[in-house]
Motif scaffolding. Structure first.
Motif, PDB file in Angstrom:
ATOM      1  N   SER A 181       0.421  -1.160   0.387  1.00  0.00           N
ATOM      2  CA  SER A 181       0.047   0.096  -0.289  1.00  0.00           C
ATOM      3  C   SER A 181       1.044   0.894   0.144  1.00  0.00           C
ATOM      4  N   ALA A 182       0.167   2.255  -0.652  1.00  0.00           N
ATOM      5  CA  ALA A 182       1.307   3.858  -0.580  1.00  0.00           C
ATOM      6  C   ALA A 182       0.692   4.547  -0.764  1.00  0.00           C
ATOM      7  N   ASP A 183       0.963   5.189  -0.042  1.00  0.00           N
ATOM      8  CA  ASP A 183      -0.538   7.355   0.128  1.00  0.00           C
ATOM      9  C   ASP A 183       0.477   8.058  -0.557  1.00  0.00           C
ATOM     10  N   CYS A 185       0.281  12.087   0.547  1.00  0.00           N
ATOM     11  CA  CYS A 185       0.269  13.074   1.322  1.00  0.00           C
ATOM     12  C   CYS A 185       0.210  14.533   0.751  1.00  0.00           C
ATOM     13  N   LEU A 186      -1.441  14.535   1.108  1.00  0.00           N
ATOM     14  CA  LEU A 186      -1.778  15.639   0.041  1.00  0.00           C
ATOM     15  C   LEU A 186      -1.842  17.384   0.733  1.00  0.00           C
ATOM     16  N   SER A 187      -1.527  17.249   1.813  1.00  0.00           N
ATOM     17  CA  SER A 187      -0.831  18.874   3.159  1.00  0.00           C
ATOM     18  C   SER A 187       0.463  18.733   2.505  1.00  0.00           C
ATOM     19  N   ASN A 188       1.399  17.936   2.587  1.00  0.00           N
ATOM     20  CA  ASN A 188       2.447  18.314   1.823  1.00  0.00           C
ATOM     21  C   ASN A 188       3.509  17.265   0.804  1.00  0.00           C
ATOM     22  N   THR A 189       2.879  17.703  -0.447  1.00  0.00           N
ATOM     23  CA  THR A 189       2.633  16.773  -1.358  1.00  0.00           C
ATOM     24  C   THR A 189       5.017  16.291  -2.011  1.00  0.00           C
ATOM     25  N   ILE A 190       5.307  16.621  -0.925  1.00  0.00           N
ATOM     26  CA  ILE A 190       6.998  15.710  -1.684  1.00  0.00           C
ATOM     27  C   ILE A 190       7.147  14.716  -0.480  1.00  0.00           C
ATOM     28  N   LYS A 191       6.110  14.176  -0.334  1.00  0.00           N
ATOM     29  CA  LYS A 191       6.230  13.308   1.196  1.00  0.00           C
ATOM     30  C   LYS A 191       4.976  12.036   0.557  1.00  0.00           C
ATOM     31  N   VAL A 192       5.678  11.056   0.364  1.00  0.00           N
ATOM     32  CA  VAL A 192       5.591   9.194   0.056  1.00  0.00           C
ATOM     33  C   VAL A 192       5.711   8.859   0.720  1.00  0.00           C
ATOM     34  N   GLY A 193       4.200   7.649   1.068  1.00  0.00           N
ATOM     35  CA  GLY A 193       4.593   6.780   2.047  1.00  0.00           C
ATOM     36  C   GLY A 193       3.697   5.506   1.950  1.00  0.00           C
ATOM     37  N   ALA A 194       4.853   4.248   2.798  1.00  0.00           N
ATOM     38  CA  ALA A 194       4.435   3.499   2.104  1.00  0.00           C
ATOM     39  C   ALA A 194       4.583   1.950   3.815  1.00  0.00           C
ATOM     40  N   VAL A 195       3.806   0.778   3.247  1.00  0.00           N
ATOM     41  CA  VAL A 195       4.250  -0.468   3.794  1.00  0.00           C
ATOM     42  C   VAL A 195       4.672  -1.604   3.055  1.00  0.00           C
ATOM     43  N   THR A 196       5.835  -2.094   3.373  1.00  0.00           N
ATOM     44  CA  THR A 196       6.070  -2.958   2.537  1.00  0.00           C
ATOM     45  C   THR A 196       7.001  -3.945   3.296  1.00  0.00           C
ATOM     46  N   GLY A 197       6.573  -5.526   2.801  1.00  0.00           N
ATOM     47  CA  GLY A 197       6.743  -5.816   3.907  1.00  0.00           C
ATOM     48  C   GLY A 197       6.199  -6.201   5.613  1.00  0.00           C
ATOM     49  N   SER A 198       7.262  -5.774   6.565  1.00  0.00           N
ATOM     50  CA  SER A 198       6.428  -5.481   7.423  1.00  0.00           C
ATOM     51  C   SER A 198       6.780  -3.887   8.240  1.00  0.00           C
ATOM     52  N   ASP A 199       7.742  -3.656   7.310  1.00  0.00           N
ATOM     53  CA  ASP A 199       8.034  -2.117   7.974  1.00  0.00           C
ATOM     54  C   ASP A 199       7.038  -0.927   6.978  1.00  0.00           C
ATOM     55  N   TRP A 200       7.205   0.127   7.741  1.00  0.00           N
ATOM     56  CA  TRP A 200       6.353   1.389   6.903  1.00  0.00           C
ATOM     57  C   TRP A 200       8.390   2.308   6.405  1.00  0.00           C
ATOM     58  N   VAL A 201       7.831   2.696   5.231  1.00  0.00           N
ATOM     59  CA  VAL A 201       8.930   3.821   4.367  1.00  0.00           C
ATOM     60  C   VAL A 201       8.304   4.907   4.110  1.00  0.00           C
ATOM     61  N   ILE A 202       8.842   6.104   4.304  1.00  0.00           N
ATOM     62  CA  ILE A 202       8.806   7.751   3.430  1.00  0.00           C
ATOM     63  C   ILE A 202       9.823   7.668   3.080  1.00  0.00           C
ATOM     64  N   TRP A 203       9.787   8.582   1.941  1.00  0.00           N
ATOM     65  CA  TRP A 203      10.750   9.256   0.877  1.00  0.00           C
ATOM     66  C   TRP A 203      10.053  11.028   0.918  1.00  0.00           C
ATOM     67  N   ASP A 204      11.243  11.521   0.689  1.00  0.00           N
ATOM     68  CA  ASP A 204      11.441  12.742  -0.054  1.00  0.00           C
ATOM     69  C   ASP A 204      11.286  12.422  -1.238  1.00  0.00           C
TER      70      ASP A 204
END
Length: 294
Positions: A181-183, A185-204
């Motif tokens: 799953s990935a989403d 961030c509409l309130s700060n569009t340089i942020k993208v987040g996801a879950v992969t395996g059992s972790d959460w990850v976030i990009w700038d």
């Protein structure tokens, strides 16, 4: 951190497979839709945090839409309005027959279902173009996407496409799979987040194609990632539906540990209220709501 029982519960007649708050201003109480095996219920939600006259939660059913098959995903149109006449409810769904259904109602006597075909495999996600709602993007296991924006692939890659040229303009890499799953961030569009395996990850996305932050979240595989709509540092993840150890976790980027652990066997669906720090998940004949104290 102690486990927190859900703040509010709304009983349902069937197992809830999908639940979505409308992310758009509909001019009234929050619009909420949830889907079961052969129906979609659309209603409004009011909470005591926003209305002193409400005790806990008040869910008012506006209409029950018959749906030929189990609802697999659902997206709201920005055209949905309750504060103008005629009122308008519009959303789209996807089901196992690989068809997208556009459902429209004036909550009086005009009800329309438009069926769109084109995919040859399971449809994973749907989204409306957010300003006028004249386009719907759908993404499928057949690797086609109809006017895509951000597409997350199970193998661990997220791609952004230009709507006009349909060319990939940016890609992000999890470094692991499966990406469930990935989403964006509409309130700060340089942020993208996801879950992969059992972790959460976030990009700038302005800094690197690899995640800025990554942390273990769930004992077993994670299932959903969703950003809060009121706080760009707040997000929630869930484990895989149906497992006893599967939890709802609410995270804040300023805290090393989850700021809330929801104690419930997680059902399907995860969605945030558009103006409250409150999220909902579906389950066995109920909707469960958690208010985050932030």
């Amino acid at each position: 951190l102690p486990q927190k029982l859900n703040s509010y519960t709304v009983p349902c007649d069937d197992y809830v497979h999908v639940v979505e708050f409308s992310p758009f201003d509909s001019g009234s109480a929050a619009l909420l839709a949830y889907g079961g095996n052969q129906y979609v219920v659309v209603g409004t939600c009011r909470f005591q945090e926003e209305d002193m006259e409400v005790e806990g939660v008040e869910f008012t059913t506006l209409r029950v839409f018959h749906h030929a098959l189990r609802v697999d995903c659902l997206a709201w149109s920005p055209e949905s309005r309750l504060d103008k006449l005629p009122q308008l409810i519009r959303f789209c769904t996807a089901a196992a027959d690989r068809k997208v259904r556009l459902l429209t109602s004036d909550l009086q006597n005009q009800h329309e279902v438009k069926v769109m075909e084109g995919h040859t495999s399971y449809i994973n996600h749907l989204v409306f173009e957010p300003t006028e709602g004249k386009q719907i993007a759908s993404v499928s296991d057949d690797h086609t996407s109809l006017g895509s924006l951000m597409v997350a692939e199970k193998k661990g890659t997220i791609r952004f496409y230009d709507l006009v040229t349909q060319q990939a303009i940016l890609s992000l890499d999890c470094g692991q799979s499966p990406l469930m799953s990935a989403d964006w961030c509409l309130s700060n569009t340089i942020k993208v987040g996801a879950v992969t395996g059992s972790d959460w990850v976030i990009w700038d996305i302005t800094r690197s194609s690899y995640p800025q932050e990554k942390r273990p979240a769930h004992v077993e595989r994670a299932g959903n990632f969703r950003w809060s709509r009121v706080n760009e540092n707040l997000f929630s993840t869930t484990g895989c539906p149906g497992k006893i150890s599967s939890q709802l976790l609410v995270h804040h980027l300023g805290h090393p540990q989850p700021v809330m652990i929801g104690s419930a066997t997680v059902g399907a669906g995860l969605s945030w209220h558009r103006s409250l720090p409150l999220c909902v998940i579906g389950g066995d004949r109920k909707l469960s709501f958690w208010m985050t104290e932030m």
